[in-house]
Design a protein around this motif. Structure first.
Motif, short mmCIF file in Angstrom:
data_model
loop_
_atom_site.label_atom_id
_atom_site.label_comp_id
_atom_site.label_asym_id
_atom_site.label_seq_id
_atom_site.Cartn_x
_atom_site.Cartn_y
_atom_site.Cartn_z
N GLN A 1 1.88 -6.46 7.73
CA GLN A 1 2.39 -5.14 7.29
C GLN A 1 2.10 -4.92 5.81
OE1 GLN A 1 6.52 -5.36 8.35
NE2 GLN A 1 6.22 -4.22 10.26
N GLN A 2 2.33 -5.92 5.01
CA GLN A 2 2.07 -5.79 3.57
C GLN A 2 0.59 -5.56 3.32
OE1 GLN A 2 3.73 -9.51 2.23
NE2 GLN A 2 5.71 -8.55 1.67
N LYS B 1 -3.63 -16.28 5.28
CA LYS B 1 -3.75 -17.63 5.83
C LYS B 1 -2.74 -18.58 5.20
CE LYS B 1 -8.59 -17.44 7.19
NZ LYS B 1 -9.94 -17.93 6.92
N ALA B 2 -2.47 -18.39 3.92
CA ALA B 2 -1.53 -19.27 3.23
C ALA B 2 -0.08 -18.94 3.60
CB ALA B 2 -1.73 -19.18 1.73
N GLY B 3 0.15 -17.78 4.20
CA GLY B 3 1.50 -17.39 4.59
C GLY B 3 2.29 -16.72 3.47
N LEU B 4 1.60 -16.33 2.41
CA LEU B 4 2.28 -15.67 1.28
C LEU B 4 2.44 -14.17 1.51
CD1 LEU B 4 0.52 -17.52 -1.67
CD2 LEU B 4 2.83 -17.89 -0.80
N LYS C 1 -3.75 -1.63 1.80
CA LYS C 1 -5.00 -0.92 2.12
C LYS C 1 -4.80 0.59 2.06
CE LYS C 1 -7.24 -4.25 5.18
NZ LYS C 1 -7.68 -4.52 6.58
N ALA C 2 -3.67 1.08 2.63
CA ALA C 2 -3.40 2.52 2.66
C ALA C 2 -3.24 3.07 1.24
CB ALA C 2 -2.15 2.80 3.48
#
Length: 185
Positions: free
Chosen positions: A18-19, A11-14, A24-25
């Motif tokens: 994809q990241q 939400k903050a755009g940081l 998670k993977a």
């Protein structure tokens, strides 16, 4: 601020989607490996290690083969260059044998006795060791002794016959009785 840290970063755009998926993977892989270690399933790691070792051994073997092939190619190139230089020396320094040679000069080529018809001066030079007989593409040729020495250093099988100048022993009682070179048996 309810939600996970991941949602807050998005939400903050940081961070981007994809990241987040990549993180998670990686987390799933680590937990799966940790469960496998607890159960005693370490075989996958050992198989992977064996596979890597076999790949490394195959690479090393390929390097050895490549080095050997390169060495063989280099040897072949040097052999060809030596052959070419010897044949060039033979062609450039060959002495013309007259077609009307009246004296028969016998020499040994391996286990056979061969003859060349030469003139008196060529026979004397052959007997003194000033000339040598070499095997070329078109048969036998006469070449100077210095050239024969250079060729015999590189390709001794090309020089067929060369008289060695023998040193005379000063104490030899038969030194005064030389055998003539033109003696025919």
């Amino acid at each position: 601020m309810a939600g996970s840290l991941q949602d807050q970063l998005l939400k903050a755009g940081l961070a981007n989607k994809q990241q987040a998926n990549k993180a998670k993977a990686e987390k799933r892989k680590k937990t799966k490996q940790a469960k496998a270690v607890k159960k005693g399933e370490v075989f996958k790691d050992q198989e992977q290690l064996e596979r890597e070792q076999s790949i490394a051994a195959a690479k090393e073997e390929k390097l050895k083969r490549d080095r050997e092939l390169n060495r063989q190619r280099e040897d072949e190139l040097t052999r060809r260059s030596i052959d070419a230089s010897c044949l060039q020396m033979l062609q450039q320094n060959s002495i013309h044998m007259p077609a009307d040679g009246d004296i028969e000069y016998n020499f040994a080529d391996g286990t056979t006795i061969k003859k060349l018809y030469v003139t008196k001066t060529l026979q004397e030079q052959l007997a003194k060791g000033n000339l040598a007989i070499a095997s070329g593409k078109s048969g036998y040729t006469l070449i100077p002794a210095g050239v024969a020495e250079k060729i015999s250093e590189r390709r001794p099988e090309l020089i067929i016959s060369r008289q060695k100048v023998e040193e005379i022993d000063p104490d030899d009682p038969y030194a005064d009785f030389q055998i003539p070179d033109d003696l025919m048996w």
